[in-house]
Each structure stands twice: as C-alpha cells, then as structure tokens.
Scaffold this active site. Structure first.
Site, PDB file in Angstrom:
ATOM      1  N   CYS A  30      81.285  81.906  19.169  1.00 27.09           N
ATOM      2  CA  CYS A  30      81.134  81.828  20.627  1.00 27.09           C
ATOM      3  C   CYS A  30      82.518  81.799  21.255  1.00 27.09           C
ATOM      4  CB  CYS A  30      80.361  80.558  20.977  1.00 27.09           C
ATOM      5  SG  CYS A  30      80.118  80.336  22.753  1.00 27.09           S
ATOM      6  N   HIS A  75      71.295  83.707  21.970  1.00 25.95           N
ATOM      7  CA  HIS A  75      72.548  82.944  22.117  1.00 25.95           C
ATOM      8  C   HIS A  75      72.953  82.851  23.598  1.00 25.95           C
ATOM      9  CE1 HIS A  75      76.813  81.924  20.706  1.00 25.95           C
ATOM     10  NE2 HIS A  75      76.965  82.165  21.998  1.00 25.95           N
ATOM     11  N   GLU A  76      72.913  83.980  24.290  1.00 28.29           N
ATOM     12  CA  GLU A  76      73.366  84.000  25.691  1.00 28.29           C
ATOM     13  C   GLU A  76      72.390  83.261  26.614  1.00 28.29           C
ATOM     14  OE1 GLU A  76      76.332  84.716  26.087  1.00 28.29           O
ATOM     15  OE2 GLU A  76      76.573  85.709  24.171  1.00 28.29           O
ATOM     16  N   VAL A 128      80.519  90.264  22.070  1.00 27.05           N
ATOM     17  CA  VAL A 128      79.288  91.047  22.246  1.00 27.05           C
ATOM     18  C   VAL A 128      78.379  90.460  23.324  1.00 27.05           C
ATOM     19  CG1 VAL A 128      79.308  92.022  19.925  1.00 27.05           C
ATOM     20  CG2 VAL A 128      78.120  89.850  20.339  1.00 27.05           C
ATOM     21  N   GLY A 129      78.720  89.280  23.818  1.00 33.53           N
ATOM     22  CA  GLY A 129      77.905  88.690  24.872  1.00 33.53           C
ATOM     23  C   GLY A 129      78.657  87.595  25.596  1.00 33.53           C
ATOM     24  N   HIS A 173      72.934  79.616  26.641  1.00 29.24           N
ATOM     25  CA  HIS A 173      74.035  79.168  27.511  1.00 29.24           C
ATOM     26  C   HIS A 173      73.528  78.775  28.890  1.00 29.24           C
ATOM     27  CE1 HIS A 173      77.848  79.620  25.427  1.00 29.24           C
ATOM     28  NE2 HIS A 173      77.528  80.814  24.972  1.00 29.24           N
TER      29      HIS A 173
END
Ligand code: ZN
Length: 197
Positions: free
Chosen positions: A110, A152-153, A47-48, A156
């Site tokens: 992830c 979450h993204e 999803v990402g 990163h």
C-alpha cells in the site's frame, strides 16, 4: 498535480470517507482532485489509490494496472493470479455488491504503508457498483487481481488498511519481497501461512 501520499498514522486514513454528491462531483475542485489522483498513482507507480490517501475524505478510487507493470512477472504467476491489464478506472461512491467465494491470499502493499508487504485474503470475484467521474452509474464485474485491487481500495473508504486483514506471520519488508518472493507461486508462500492452528 502530484500530491503527497498520506502515511499510516494519519487520522484521515482511519475515517469513513464521505459520499460525493452530484454537485461536488462535477465541481472543478473534485475533477482536479481526480486528475491529481491519476497523476500521483502513475508517478509512484501503483495500481490503485483512494482519495483519503491524498488527504481527501471522499469516496473516490482510481485503479490502473498497466501491462508494463506485469511484464517482469512470470506468466504462470499472472495466470494463477488471474492478472491482466486494467485500463484507467475511476469510481465514485463504490459499493461491493457481490463478493463470491473462494478467497485467496497473495502479497499486497500500500502506498500509505511504504516498505512492507503481507498476505491478505481477498475474494476472487466481485461485483462493484458506483459512478464514473461524470456521475453516470457503472457496474464492474471483476475477477482475480482486479477484484483484489477493488477490495483493497474500497476498504480505504471505510478507514481500513490491508494490515487490518493481513496474515501477520507474512508481514515482510518490501526489499525482501522484491528479492525473494515477488515471482513465487501460491504454493511457495505456504511457509508464511498458519500451520500451527
Ligand atoms: Zn492502499
């Protein structure tokens, strides 16, 4: 083009990603990278995805949460997680402008930490600013699962992985997750939460 996903241990996942300037963004190289990110994300599927996960130290993220990924999950869970389909979203140089409490914890995985899941606290609501792939400013007000994916993204891009923030007691194998926990509600996950503090 589908690209190889970098795995935890690769230094590129621990670097602060570089801001993409206007010339770089409009270059064929960067536009090709964005297309490859979309393709790689859909192929897994996930999803990402963030550019460092494909070995490119740049502030680019791609998110897409299709209805077909959600339909196997109980409606009550989707409602509780405030998870609805998210159209393809490409964000350059994203910033978390506002993070609104409360925070809530659910299982995350992830593509760079394959085979595992853990509970991670995330804000329920965020405001994100950035650019689209053509370089125009955009602003995204997100809640629920979309807000979680964004956090979450964006992590990163500062070299952070969910394992840095996870509840370590809740670290489980993906197999265990799919067999026993994927469809469980928030209160069913108390067994993993810290009860001895
Ligand atoms: Zn990730």
């Amino acid at each position: 083009m589908m690209l190889k996903t970098r795995q935890v241990g690769d230094p590129v996942l621990r670097q602060r990603a570089k801001i993409v300037n206007d010339t770089e963004l409009k270059s064929d190289k960067t536009q090709f990278l964005i297309d490859s990110m979309v393709e790689t994300l859909r192929d897994h599927p996930g999803v990402g995805i963030a550019a460092p996960q494909l070995g490119e130290n740049l502030q680019i993220i791609v998110i897409e949460d299709l209805e077909k990924y959600q339909k196997k999950l109980p409606k009550a869970l989707l409602e509780e997680q405030d998870r609805v389909p998210v159209d393809l979203t490409i964000l350059i140089n994203p910033r978390l402008a506002i993070c609104e409490k409360p925070q809530v914890d659910y299982f995350e995985g992830c593509l760079s930490v394959p085979g595992f899941r853990a509970l991670v606290h995330r804000y329920k609501s965020v405001l994100v600013t950035g650019l689209n792939r053509r370089g125009s400013p955009i602003e995204i007000q997100a809640t629920g699962w979309f807000a979680r994916i964004l956090q979450h993204e964006i992590d990163h891009l500062s070299g952070e992985l969910y394992i840095d923030k996870m509840n370590t007691r809740s670290f489980i194998s993906e197999k265990e997750f799919f067999n026993n926990w994927e469809d469980k509600l928030f209160s069913d996950l108390n067994v993993f939460r810290d009860t001895h503090k």
